[in-house]
Design an enzyme around this catalytic site. Sequence first.
Site, mmCIF file in Angstrom:
data_model
loop_
_atom_site.group_PDB
_atom_site.id
_atom_site.type_symbol
_atom_site.label_atom_id
_atom_site.label_comp_id
_atom_site.label_asym_id
_atom_site.label_seq_id
_atom_site.Cartn_x
_atom_site.Cartn_y
_atom_site.Cartn_z
ATOM 1 N N LEU A 60 -11.024 13.736 7.673
ATOM 2 C CA LEU A 60 -10.209 14.815 8.258
ATOM 3 C C LEU A 60 -11.046 16.016 8.674
ATOM 4 O O LEU A 60 -10.658 16.781 9.541
ATOM 5 C CB LEU A 60 -9.130 15.259 7.266
ATOM 6 C CG LEU A 60 -7.797 14.508 7.299
ATOM 7 C CD1 LEU A 60 -6.829 15.129 6.311
ATOM 8 C CD2 LEU A 60 -7.203 14.462 8.692
ATOM 9 N N CYS A 83 -14.991 6.252 6.755
ATOM 10 C CA CYS A 83 -14.211 5.067 6.413
ATOM 11 C C CYS A 83 -12.930 5.500 5.706
ATOM 12 O O CYS A 83 -13.000 6.246 4.716
ATOM 13 C CB CYS A 83 -15.029 4.164 5.493
ATOM 14 S SG CYS A 83 -14.135 2.705 4.928
ATOM 15 N N ILE A 85 -9.599 3.942 3.918
ATOM 16 C CA ILE A 85 -9.004 2.711 3.385
ATOM 17 C C ILE A 85 -7.591 3.015 2.904
ATOM 18 O O ILE A 85 -7.380 3.984 2.155
ATOM 19 C CB ILE A 85 -9.843 2.135 2.229
ATOM 20 C CG1 ILE A 85 -11.257 1.794 2.723
ATOM 21 C CG2 ILE A 85 -9.168 0.902 1.634
ATOM 22 C CD1 ILE A 85 -12.184 1.249 1.647
ATOM 23 N N GLU A 88 -1.872 4.085 -1.595
ATOM 24 C CA GLU A 88 -0.460 3.869 -1.947
ATOM 25 C C GLU A 88 0.494 4.711 -1.110
ATOM 26 O O GLU A 88 1.687 4.436 -1.032
ATOM 27 C CB GLU A 88 -0.258 4.219 -3.429
ATOM 28 C CG GLU A 88 -1.010 3.331 -4.395
ATOM 29 C CD GLU A 88 -0.863 3.842 -5.825
ATOM 30 O OE1 GLU A 88 -1.256 3.103 -6.753
ATOM 31 O OE2 GLU A 88 -0.335 4.976 -6.014
ATOM 32 N N HIS A 91 -0.694 9.020 3.186
ATOM 33 C CA HIS A 91 -1.831 9.881 3.539
ATOM 34 C C HIS A 91 -2.820 9.149 4.440
ATOM 35 O O HIS A 91 -3.480 9.764 5.282
ATOM 36 C CB HIS A 91 -2.538 10.373 2.269
ATOM 37 C CG HIS A 91 -3.464 11.502 2.534
ATOM 38 N ND1 HIS A 91 -4.763 11.536 2.102
ATOM 39 C CD2 HIS A 91 -3.281 12.661 3.223
ATOM 40 C CE1 HIS A 91 -5.346 12.651 2.500
ATOM 41 N NE2 HIS A 91 -4.471 13.356 3.171
ATOM 42 N N ARG A 129 -17.799 -4.242 9.045
ATOM 43 C CA ARG A 129 -17.853 -3.385 10.237
ATOM 44 C C ARG A 129 -18.937 -2.321 10.142
ATOM 45 O O ARG A 129 -19.465 -1.876 11.157
ATOM 46 C CB ARG A 129 -16.473 -2.761 10.467
ATOM 47 C CG ARG A 129 -15.464 -3.778 10.982
ATOM 48 C CD ARG A 129 -14.030 -3.425 10.686
ATOM 49 N NE ARG A 129 -13.127 -4.449 11.228
ATOM 50 C CZ ARG A 129 -12.912 -5.631 10.662
ATOM 51 N NH1 ARG A 129 -13.538 -5.944 9.506
ATOM 52 N NH2 ARG A 129 -12.118 -6.531 11.209
#
Length: 172
Positions: A60, A83, A85, A88, A91, A129
């Site tokens: 961000l 990165c 990921i 839960e 966000h 990647r």
Amino acid sequence: MMAGPTHHALARPEFDDGPKILIVVAPYYKDIADGLVAGAMAEIEAAGGSYEVTEMPGALELPTAIGIAARMGEYDGFVALGCVIRGETTHYDTVCNDSSRGLTLLGLQGLCIGNGILTVENYEQAAVRADPDGQNKGGGAAAAALHLVALSRRLGRKDKGLGFTADRLGEG
Ligand SMILES: Nc1c(NC[C@H](O)[C@H](O)[C@H](O)CO)[nH]c(=O)[nH]c1=O
Ligand SMILES: CC(=O)[C@@H](O)COP(=O)(O)O
């Protein structure tokens, strides 16, 4: 280290005066970030450019970091690496969408930015990647920035982006 393919058919741009690139990286996942940075460095070096690297806490912050650095007028282009990921909560969507949109808005203001922020479901997807000998997304992001720099120079652009400096920030 020979980096892997950059997943596009364009020939690497050639420069008489190698561009200076700022790599802004969010080492939220350190090993992933290291692979992305290695691929980006290799691509910039192969094009005859130079680079500096600066770190931010997370993806961000990367658009803001580029916006701040661009006002210095020191860099020809920028590579954003990180990165994200999925966890839960929602966000993930915020981090992915707002970091990508921030980079796009800066690009539309004339900055030469390659986006190498991985947005993935799990670590395994990121590892493939980020690997310079794998999908080399870091190298691909650097290549994107270099192509934008080459376009800017080909079209005779003199400024280095944003078109304003700190003293004009108070205008309007
Ligand atoms: N969850 C991930 C984040 N989250 C942190 C944000 O990017 C930001 O630093 C925080 O919200 C403070 O502003 N960042 C990543 O780069 N990757 C993630 O998976
Ligand atoms: C992408 C994120 O912000 C994410 O990693 C945070 O995890 P959670 O959604 O489980 O709080």
